[in-house]
Design a protein around this motif. Structure first.
Motif, PDB file in Angstrom:
ATOM      1  N   VAL A  27      -6.168  24.246  95.393  1.00 49.14           N
ATOM      2  CA  VAL A  27      -7.449  23.945  95.913  1.00 49.14           C
ATOM      3  C   VAL A  27      -8.380  22.826  94.980  1.00 49.14           C
ATOM      4  CG1 VAL A  27      -9.626  24.561  96.779  1.00 49.14           C
ATOM      5  CG2 VAL A  27      -7.615  25.657  97.512  1.00 49.14           C
ATOM      6  N   ASP A  28      -8.114  23.478  93.689  1.00 48.36           N
ATOM      7  CA  ASP A  28      -8.833  22.711  92.467  1.00 48.36           C
ATOM      8  C   ASP A  28      -8.240  21.434  91.897  1.00 48.36           C
ATOM      9  OD1 ASP A  28     -10.676  24.526  93.026  1.00 48.36           O
ATOM     10  OD2 ASP A  28     -10.376  25.613  91.032  1.00 48.36           O
ATOM     11  N   ALA A  29      -6.911  21.258  92.476  1.00 46.56           N
ATOM     12  CA  ALA A  29      -6.036  19.918  92.068  1.00 46.56           C
ATOM     13  C   ALA A  29      -7.094  18.659  92.270  1.00 46.56           C
ATOM     14  CB  ALA A  29      -4.720  19.677  92.639  1.00 46.56           C
ATOM     15  N   GLN A  30      -7.639  18.498  93.324  1.00 45.78           N
ATOM     16  CA  GLN A  30      -8.369  17.298  93.721  1.00 45.78           C
ATOM     17  C   GLN A  30      -9.708  17.493  93.388  1.00 45.78           C
ATOM     18  OE1 GLN A  30      -9.136  14.062  94.156  1.00 45.78           O
ATOM     19  NE2 GLN A  30      -7.470  14.083  95.736  1.00 45.78           N
ATOM     20  N   GLY A  67     -10.787  18.488  99.184  1.00 49.79           N
ATOM     21  CA  GLY A  67     -11.583  17.975  97.973  1.00 49.79           C
ATOM     22  C   GLY A  67     -12.415  18.604  97.403  1.00 49.79           C
ATOM     23  N   GLY A  68     -13.066  18.116  96.401  1.00 50.40           N
ATOM     24  CA  GLY A  68     -14.203  18.771  95.695  1.00 50.40           C
ATOM     25  C   GLY A  68     -15.350  19.507  96.397  1.00 50.40           C
ATOM     26  N   GLU A 122     -11.994  14.823  93.185  1.00 44.75           N
ATOM     27  CA  GLU A 122     -12.907  13.839  93.749  1.00 44.75           C
ATOM     28  C   GLU A 122     -13.288  14.433  95.153  1.00 44.75           C
ATOM     29  OE1 GLU A 122     -14.040  11.151  92.883  1.00 44.75           O
ATOM     30  OE2 GLU A 122     -12.965  10.649  90.935  1.00 44.75           O
ATOM     31  N   SER A 123     -14.614  14.073  95.654  1.00 43.15           N
ATOM     32  CA  SER A 123     -15.000  14.597  97.018  1.00 43.15           C
ATOM     33  C   SER A 123     -15.156  13.561  97.999  1.00 43.15           C
ATOM     34  CB  SER A 123     -16.405  15.130  96.697  1.00 43.15           C
ATOM     35  OG  SER A 123     -16.229  16.347  95.841  1.00 43.15           O
ATOM     36  N   ILE A 124     -15.151  13.958  99.197  1.00 44.57           N
ATOM     37  CA  ILE A 124     -15.426  13.094 100.400  1.00 44.57           C
ATOM     38  C   ILE A 124     -14.557  12.011 100.586  1.00 44.57           C
ATOM     39  CG2 ILE A 124     -17.333  11.929 101.710  1.00 44.57           C
ATOM     40  CD1 ILE A 124     -19.212  13.719 100.689  1.00 44.57           C
ATOM     41  N   ILE A 125     -14.770  10.909  99.469  1.00 42.96           N
ATOM     42  CA  ILE A 125     -13.616   9.648  99.590  1.00 42.96           C
ATOM     43  C   ILE A 125     -12.787   9.853  98.454  1.00 42.96           C
ATOM     44  CG2 ILE A 125     -13.709   7.068  99.622  1.00 42.96           C
ATOM     45  CD1 ILE A 125     -16.405   7.026 100.560  1.00 42.96           C
ATOM     46  N   VAL A 176     -14.298  22.803 102.584  1.00 36.90           N
ATOM     47  CA  VAL A 176     -14.502  24.442 103.079  1.00 36.90           C
ATOM     48  C   VAL A 176     -13.416  25.232 102.205  1.00 36.90           C
ATOM     49  CG1 VAL A 176     -13.953  25.824 105.038  1.00 36.90           C
ATOM     50  CG2 VAL A 176     -15.320  23.615 105.331  1.00 36.90           C
ATOM     51  N   LEU A 177     -12.312  24.754 102.114  1.00 42.53           N
ATOM     52  CA  LEU A 177     -11.371  25.587 101.274  1.00 42.53           C
ATOM     53  C   LEU A 177     -11.922  26.137  99.794  1.00 42.53           C
ATOM     54  CD1 LEU A 177      -7.941  24.115 101.955  1.00 42.53           C
ATOM     55  CD2 LEU A 177      -9.087  26.275 102.898  1.00 42.53           C
ATOM     56  N   ARG A 178     -12.545  25.131  99.208  1.00 39.76           N
ATOM     57  CA  ARG A 178     -12.966  25.448  97.894  1.00 39.76           C
ATOM     58  C   ARG A 178     -14.124  26.509  97.958  1.00 39.76           C
ATOM     59  NH1 ARG A 178     -13.695  21.148  93.252  1.00 39.76           N
ATOM     60  NH2 ARG A 178     -11.412  21.037  93.667  1.00 39.76           N
ATOM     61  N   SER A 179     -15.117  26.271  99.012  1.00 39.90           N
ATOM     62  CA  SER A 179     -16.351  27.090  99.372  1.00 39.90           C
ATOM     63  C   SER A 179     -15.647  28.636  99.343  1.00 39.90           C
ATOM     64  CB  SER A 179     -17.173  26.619 100.391  1.00 39.90           C
ATOM     65  OG  SER A 179     -17.652  25.507  99.836  1.00 39.90           O
ATOM     66  N   MET A 180     -14.799  28.586 100.448  1.00 37.08           N
ATOM     67  CA  MET A 180     -14.255  29.917 100.760  1.00 37.08           C
ATOM     68  C   MET A 180     -13.147  30.627  99.790  1.00 37.08           C
ATOM     69  SD  MET A 180     -13.459  29.314 104.836  1.00 37.08           S
ATOM     70  CE  MET A 180     -13.136  30.997 105.229  1.00 37.08           C
ATOM     71  N   ILE A 181     -12.751  30.129  98.846  1.00 30.73           N
ATOM     72  CA  ILE A 181     -11.616  30.504  97.814  1.00 30.73           C
ATOM     73  C   ILE A 181     -11.857  31.920  97.710  1.00 30.73           C
ATOM     74  CG2 ILE A 181     -12.775  29.559  95.627  1.00 30.73           C
ATOM     75  CD1 ILE A 181      -9.905  28.656  95.002  1.00 30.73           C
ATOM     76  N   GLY A 182     -10.843  32.681  97.287  1.00 29.78           N
ATOM     77  CA  GLY A 182     -10.973  34.160  97.211  1.00 29.78           C
ATOM     78  C   GLY A 182      -9.746  34.901  97.617  1.00 29.78           C
TER      79      GLY A 182
END
Length: 467
Positions: free
Chosen positions: A436-439, A408-409, A441-444, A412-418
């Motif tokens: 990773v950026d396809a979604q 989600g938005g 929305e966050s959390i729900i 952890v994956l979005r924070s670690m992307i690189g």
């Protein structure tokens, strides 16, 4: 080296190899409830009825031991009919009460004094271990339903808890009955006949009706207790004054307990002194709280010690989640606490993953089901398409929970992307970023629509699936 020595060394190596335990402590097995992969090992399905009377019942779902914890958490369900009372008692375990439906008056001992609190639907309240309390259903014609956490970390028995009833007769038996009769006659300042009547009348169980029409002796016996003790209270107060020494008296945080003080408190005659009335902690109503997170797919809220101070003493947190039809609480992990939950309404699916990346559970749940999620285990909850999924529960930490979302938005994956993460997945950075950026929305998160063929097949089978 001779042949015998070589064979001996080979045997030693084989024995050592067989004795080494695998590094992965959990393995997936079989299929879970609802046909999903993995066992339903995290469903709490075996409840035990610990109290049953005409006035109500108490059922307990016993928690499971987890590595790194000394005791599990149990979940209790208290049901009481209108105009009933749960007799005065104390437990060797602390309770956190959640009033699911109805109204209740809770009377309990706080700092050597008797306090009473009126609770309503949605209220959270804590009863510490060792504090005498009673519950009185005050809802007009309404059944009382309570969900509670039972913390057995201070209990006398491993993986169990014990009630000590102060009031009672032949059923339940008061703990006072265990003392020598001469001791009790002297302590109460009554006759043997009065003592026998006092400790021998109650036989209706731990939950009793308090209306004269159904149980006339129940409420009357408590009133008679106060009347009969009226003569003795003056002497009790005088004795207490003699016991108090201003040079030795402890602080409010460390009250000195005596049987006289316990009796004083139970009879509602605790001394106020110059300090004025004792203020017990207030309740906290979840339904009056704004969600911590909300979007068009649902909301979540978590209650910790910074929101409600009594939680700090119990070390237990509280949470509440509502998912709209077809939505999911994104895959995430709790790094600080084990989670226990009860489905309050609707139906859906819970998925849990083992550390080795295999399915631990993929089970359908509905109202009344209870589950637990071990600390560190990835999991998600998904509402069925037929309606919202609502669940409430407790966590084994009263500190602010910081769930780590894996998708989600805000993942952890979005924070670690690189480049390093791309190398770990063995894909290009561009491909990783698109995934990773396809979604957005966050959390729900929303679930995807069913293909037309699957919709028609589902309608034909008359079965509703989470997704």
């Amino acid at each position: 080296m001779g042949k015998f020595e070589a064979l001996f060394l080979l045997l030693i190596v084989l024995l050592l190899a067989l004795s080494v335990k695998p590094s992965v402590g959990y393995e997936g097995k079989g299929k879970g409830k609802g046909g999903g992969e993995g066992e339903s090992v995290f469903m709490m399905e075996k409840s035990k009825q610990v109290v049953k009377t005409d006035g109500g019942e108490v059922r307990v779902l016993r928690g499971y031991m987890q590595r790194g914890t000394s005791t599990p958490m149990h979940i209790g369900f208290i049901s009481m009919e209108p105009k009933t009372m749960f007799l005065p008692q104390y437990l060797d375990s602390s309770l956190i009460l959640f009033i699911r439906t109805g109204e209740v008056k809770v009377g309990w001992i706080h700092k050597d004094e008797m306090v009473e609190k009126q609770l309503k639907t949605g209220d959270i309240y804590q009863i510490p271990a060792g504090s005498a309390f009673y519950l009185l259903n005050t809802g007009h014609g309404q059944r009382l339903s309570i969900i509670c956490s039972i913390d057995v970390s201070n209990s006398l028995g491993f993986n169990s808890f014990q009630s000590f009833f102060i009031a009672g007769g032949t059923y339940p038996t008061s703990v006072l009955a265990g003392f020598d009769k001469r001791t009790l006659v002297t302590a109460f300042n009554v006759t043997n006949e009065q003592l026998r009547e006092f400790l021998g009348r109650q036989n209706s169980g731990p939950i009793v009706y308090v209306t004269e029409a159904k149980q006339p002796h129940t409420w009357a016996s408590l009133l008679r207790l106060k009347q009969e003790e009226g003569r003795a209270m003056k002497q009790v107060e005088e004795d207490d004054q003699k016991e108090e020494d201003p040079h030795q008296k402890g602080g409010d945080d460390e009250p000195t307990w005596t049987w006289r003080k316990l009796l004083n408190s139970f009879l509602g005659k605790g001394r106020r002194g110059k300090k004025g009335p004792v203020r017990a902690p207030d309740s906290y109503n979840l339904y009056n709280r704004k969600p911590d997170f909300q979007n068009k797919y649902g909301w979540t809220m978590a209650l910790d010690e910074s929101d409600y101070a009594p939680l700090k003493h119990s070390g237990i947190g509280v949470y509440f989640v509502n998912l709209t039809a077809g939505s999911m609480l994104a895959p995430h992990v709790n790094p600080t606490a084990t989670e226990y939950g009860v489905v309050m309404g609707g139906s859906g699916t819970i998925q849990v993953v083992y550390p080795n990346g295999t399915s631990a559970m993929n089970s359908e749940v509905r109202e009344g089901d209870a589950f637990w999620i071990p600390r560190y285990f990835p999991f998600c909850q998904i509402a069925s398409r037929s309606g919202p999924l609502e669940f409430f529960g407790f966590t084994t930490s009263s500190r602010k929970n910081q769930p780590q979302f894996l998708v989600g938005g805000s993942s952890v994956l979005r924070s670690m992307i690189g480049r390093e993460l791309a190398m770990a997945f063995d894909v290009s950075e561009d491909r990783l970023k698109k995934l990773v950026d396809a979604q957005t929305e966050s959390i729900i998160l929303p679930t995807w629509p069913l293909p037309p063929a699957e919709e028609r097949r589902g309608e034909g089978e008359g079965e509703e699936r989470a997704f």
